[in-house]
Motif scaffolding. Structure first.
Motif, PDB file in Angstrom:
ATOM      1  N   LEU A   1      -5.441   9.666  -6.671  1.00  0.00           N
ATOM      2  CA  LEU A   1      -4.291   9.504  -7.531  1.00  0.00           C
ATOM      3  C   LEU A   1      -3.045  10.515  -6.300  1.00  0.00           C
ATOM      4  N   THR A   2      -3.694  11.416  -5.264  1.00  0.00           N
ATOM      5  CA  THR A   2      -2.358  12.144  -4.587  1.00  0.00           C
ATOM      6  C   THR A   2      -3.348  12.775  -4.007  1.00  0.00           C
ATOM      7  N   ARG A   3      -2.393  13.450  -2.682  1.00  0.00           N
ATOM      8  CA  ARG A   3      -2.724  14.088  -1.220  1.00  0.00           C
ATOM      9  C   ARG A   3      -2.216  15.301  -1.360  1.00  0.00           C
ATOM     10  N   PHE A   4      -3.022  16.444  -0.856  1.00  0.00           N
ATOM     11  CA  PHE A   4      -2.388  17.374  -1.276  1.00  0.00           C
ATOM     12  C   PHE A   4      -1.733  18.202   0.504  1.00  0.00           C
ATOM     13  N   GLY A   5      -3.125  17.431   1.504  1.00  0.00           N
ATOM     14  CA  GLY A   5      -2.717  17.734   2.684  1.00  0.00           C
ATOM     15  C   GLY A   5      -2.945  19.394   2.443  1.00  0.00           C
ATOM     16  N   LYS A   6      -2.299  20.062   4.243  1.00  0.00           N
ATOM     17  CA  LYS A   6      -3.376  21.452   4.112  1.00  0.00           C
ATOM     18  C   LYS A   6      -3.061  22.138   2.641  1.00  0.00           C
ATOM     19  N   ILE A   7      -3.710  22.890   2.478  1.00  0.00           N
ATOM     20  CA  ILE A   7      -3.923  23.932   1.365  1.00  0.00           C
ATOM     21  C   ILE A   7      -3.743  25.067   1.457  1.00  0.00           C
ATOM     22  N   VAL A   8      -2.517  26.343   1.222  1.00  0.00           N
ATOM     23  CA  VAL A   8      -2.993  27.843   1.776  1.00  0.00           C
ATOM     24  C   VAL A   8      -1.955  27.938   0.174  1.00  0.00           C
ATOM     25  N   ASN A   9      -2.430  29.209   0.556  1.00  0.00           N
ATOM     26  CA  ASN A   9      -1.034  29.796  -0.769  1.00  0.00           C
ATOM     27  C   ASN A   9      -0.314  30.460   0.272  1.00  0.00           C
ATOM     28  N   PRO A  10       0.894  30.624  -1.021  1.00  0.00           N
ATOM     29  CA  PRO A  10       2.039  31.462  -0.040  1.00  0.00           C
ATOM     30  C   PRO A  10       1.493  32.827   0.420  1.00  0.00           C
ATOM     31  N   ASP A  11       2.345  33.371   1.357  1.00  0.00           N
ATOM     32  CA  ASP A  11       2.169  33.945   2.967  1.00  0.00           C
ATOM     33  C   ASP A  11       2.583  35.622   1.353  1.00  0.00           C
ATOM     34  N   GLY A  12       1.307  36.442   1.836  1.00  0.00           N
ATOM     35  CA  GLY A  12       1.891  37.549   0.761  1.00  0.00           C
ATOM     36  C   GLY A  12       0.681  37.207  -1.051  1.00  0.00           C
ATOM     37  N   ILE A  13       0.575  36.705  -1.109  1.00  0.00           N
ATOM     38  CA  ILE A  13      -0.447  36.245  -1.801  1.00  0.00           C
ATOM     39  C   ILE A  13      -1.683  35.267  -1.323  1.00  0.00           C
ATOM     40  N   ARG A  14      -2.312  35.511  -0.782  1.00  0.00           N
ATOM     41  CA  ARG A  14      -2.933  33.948  -0.468  1.00  0.00           C
ATOM     42  C   ARG A  14      -5.000  35.110  -1.146  1.00  0.00           C
ATOM     43  N   THR A  15      -4.349  35.617  -1.396  1.00  0.00           N
ATOM     44  CA  THR A  15      -5.747  35.762  -1.713  1.00  0.00           C
ATOM     45  C   THR A  15      -5.679  36.495  -3.511  1.00  0.00           C
TER      46      THR A  15
ATOM     47  N   ASN B   1       0.712  42.389  -5.071  1.00  0.00           N
ATOM     48  CA  ASN B   1       1.834  42.359  -4.105  1.00  0.00           C
ATOM     49  C   ASN B   1       2.999  41.805  -4.786  1.00  0.00           C
ATOM     50  N   LEU B   2       2.628  40.792  -5.928  1.00  0.00           N
ATOM     51  CA  LEU B   2       2.747  40.193  -6.571  1.00  0.00           C
ATOM     52  C   LEU B   2       3.427  41.137  -7.683  1.00  0.00           C
TER      53      LEU B   2
ATOM     54  N   THR C   1       2.947  27.973 -11.426  1.00  0.00           N
ATOM     55  CA  THR C   1       1.670  28.518 -10.373  1.00  0.00           C
ATOM     56  C   THR C   1       2.552  28.647  -9.066  1.00  0.00           C
ATOM     57  N   MET C   2       2.145  28.710  -8.024  1.00  0.00           N
ATOM     58  CA  MET C   2       2.144  29.098  -6.551  1.00  0.00           C
ATOM     59  C   MET C   2       1.096  28.472  -5.839  1.00  0.00           C
ATOM     60  N   PHE C   3       1.012  27.144  -6.076  1.00  0.00           N
ATOM     61  CA  PHE C   3       0.003  25.657  -5.122  1.00  0.00           C
ATOM     62  C   PHE C   3       1.140  24.841  -4.761  1.00  0.00           C
ATOM     63  N   THR C   4       1.528  25.786  -3.419  1.00  0.00           N
ATOM     64  CA  THR C   4       2.045  25.340  -2.018  1.00  0.00           C
ATOM     65  C   THR C   4       2.137  23.770  -1.655  1.00  0.00           C
TER      66      THR C   4
ATOM     67  N   THR D   1      -7.347  28.265  -6.069  1.00  0.00           N
ATOM     68  CA  THR D   1      -8.341  27.379  -5.855  1.00  0.00           C
ATOM     69  C   THR D   1      -9.379  27.855  -4.407  1.00  0.00           C
ATOM     70  N   GLN D   2      -9.467  29.810  -4.751  1.00  0.00           N
ATOM     71  CA  GLN D   2      -9.847  30.352  -3.703  1.00  0.00           C
ATOM     72  C   GLN D   2     -11.314  29.943  -2.931  1.00  0.00           C
ATOM     73  N   GLY D   3     -11.462  29.439  -2.319  1.00  0.00           N
ATOM     74  CA  GLY D   3     -13.631  29.596  -1.621  1.00  0.00           C
ATOM     75  C   GLY D   3     -13.628  28.197  -2.254  1.00  0.00           C
ATOM     76  N   GLN D   4     -12.832  27.272  -2.811  1.00  0.00           N
ATOM     77  CA  GLN D   4     -13.501  25.936  -2.903  1.00  0.00           C
ATOM     78  C   GLN D   4     -13.124  24.505  -1.491  1.00  0.00           C
ATOM     79  N   ASP D   5     -14.316  24.095  -1.615  1.00  0.00           N
ATOM     80  CA  ASP D   5     -14.149  23.215   0.153  1.00  0.00           C
ATOM     81  C   ASP D   5     -13.259  22.168   0.087  1.00  0.00           C
ATOM     82  N   LYS D   6     -13.373  21.131   0.912  1.00  0.00           N
ATOM     83  CA  LYS D   6     -13.126  19.573   0.166  1.00  0.00           C
ATOM     84  C   LYS D   6     -13.594  18.142   0.119  1.00  0.00           C
ATOM     85  N   ALA D   7     -15.109  18.745  -0.222  1.00  0.00           N
ATOM     86  CA  ALA D   7     -15.366  18.156  -1.694  1.00  0.00           C
ATOM     87  C   ALA D   7     -14.870  18.498  -2.752  1.00  0.00           C
TER      88      ALA D   7
END
Length: 325
Positions: free
Chosen positions: A272-286, A292-293, A211-214, A251-257
């Motif tokens: 169970l956990t807090r992820f904080g800010k959700i942003v994919n790695p620079d270069g493969i945001r979408t 690019n991979l 996975t690339m989940f930051t 998780t493209q397009g998903q919201d806080k809920a």
């Protein structure tokens, strides 16, 4: 062959996407030239709610049949490649939808489900997730593994506890997978897998999707596509080049809920956990940036053959072993 040509020619499979369903996503999948993806249709939902989700997905696939098609077999995946469409593999991130009925496993296979994660973060009737004390695989869980083997649904262990994972790996007669994980050797996290765990699943014929989940990557939200490639290379070094693939966890397009639902037990109970800010790695945001991979793997020293394997050929082979077609 340059990176663009290689990507266009390759089978590209994503072992886990849990993005927001819709035409926008399907268009981005085609932009990224994604051949197939394991798309989540159940997390905390029971049998009925999961069937309702599948009805919705079936309708969406029909409405967008110029872009996507349902896939049940590896031949279907190859067909999607020929047609220039993205194959949708329906998958669960929790076996909760099986409830306590072994017969439901065949029902879901018949509906097109190809991959099921045994637990999602916490305890269910089968075993234990990675966010609580792990009691291992239950007796009922052993029956579930046997039935999943029989009908041809792959056992996924990404969010599953270490003891339960070990016992599923030993119990299963078919290859099992971590469809989307990262190594704890690069960052300690309850969702990451130790070198020993990665080696154990591979030694028993299993598979690792990276996975690339930051939140699970070494540099967190500052991670780039090259940091993701570093994690892939790290796992290749442990398990070999034939048992590694991609499992982005887009998780493209998903919201806080949506993230609140995922990070609370049963979707609503204790946090169970807090992820904080959700942003994919620079270069493969979408999803659309998938080409690019391929380029990044080549740039970081992966051979053309290894790049093809990691981008999809390995997934294709292992899914064929489990599905039997």
């Amino acid at each position: 062959m340059n990176a663009t040509e290689l990507h266009q020619d390759s089978i590209v499979i994503d072992g886990l996407i849990i993005a927001k369903w819709g035409r926008d996503l399907f268009e981005d999948m085609r932009k990224g030239q994604l051949t197939a993806a394991n798309c989540t249709v159940s997390v905390w939902e029971d049998f009925q709610a999961t069937v309702d989700n599948i009805v919705m997905v079936n309708e969406l696939i029909d409405e967008n049949s110029d872009l996507v098609m349902k896939v049940r077999t590896t031949d279907d995946i190859r067909k999607a490649k020929e047609l220039g469409k993205t194959g949708i593999i329906m998958g669960f991130q929790n076996a909760h939808a099986f409830e306590d009925q072994l017969g439901y496993i065949q029902i879901f296979k018949d509906l097109g489900v190809g991959v099921v994660q045994m637990c999602y973060n916490t305890q269910n009737l089968i075993g234990t997730g990675c966010y609580e004390r792990d009691g291992g695989l239950s007796g009922f869980g052993r029956e579930v593994v046997a039935e999943m083997n029989r009908v041809g649904i792959m056992c996924d262990l990404s969010h599953v506890g270490s003891k339960t994972s070990e016992e599923v790996i030993l119990e299963s007669k078919m290859p099992v997978c971590y469809s989307h994980c990262l190594p704890s050797g690069l960052k300690e996290h309850p969702r990451n897998k130790s070198d020993d765990e990665l080696k154990f699943i591979a030694d028993h014929g299993g598979f690792v999707g990276v996975t690339m989940f930051t939140p699970f990557l070494k540099k967190g939200v500052d991670a780039t596509i090259d940091d993701y490639v570093e994690a892939i290379a790290y796992i290749v070094d442990i398990v070999g080049e034939d048992q590694v693939g991609i499992g982005t966890d887009f998780t493209q397009g998903q919201d806080k809920a949506f993230f609140d639902m995922l990070t609370h037990d049963k979707g609503y109970a204790r946090e169970l956990t807090r992820f904080g800010k959700i942003v994919n790695p620079d270069g493969i945001r979408t999803v659309g940036e998938f080409p690019n991979l391929t380029e990044a793997l080549l740039r970081n020293g992966f051979s053309e053959q290894l790049t093809r394997k990691v981008m999809g050929e390995n997934w294709l082979r292992i899914l064929g072993e489990v599905w039997g077609e």
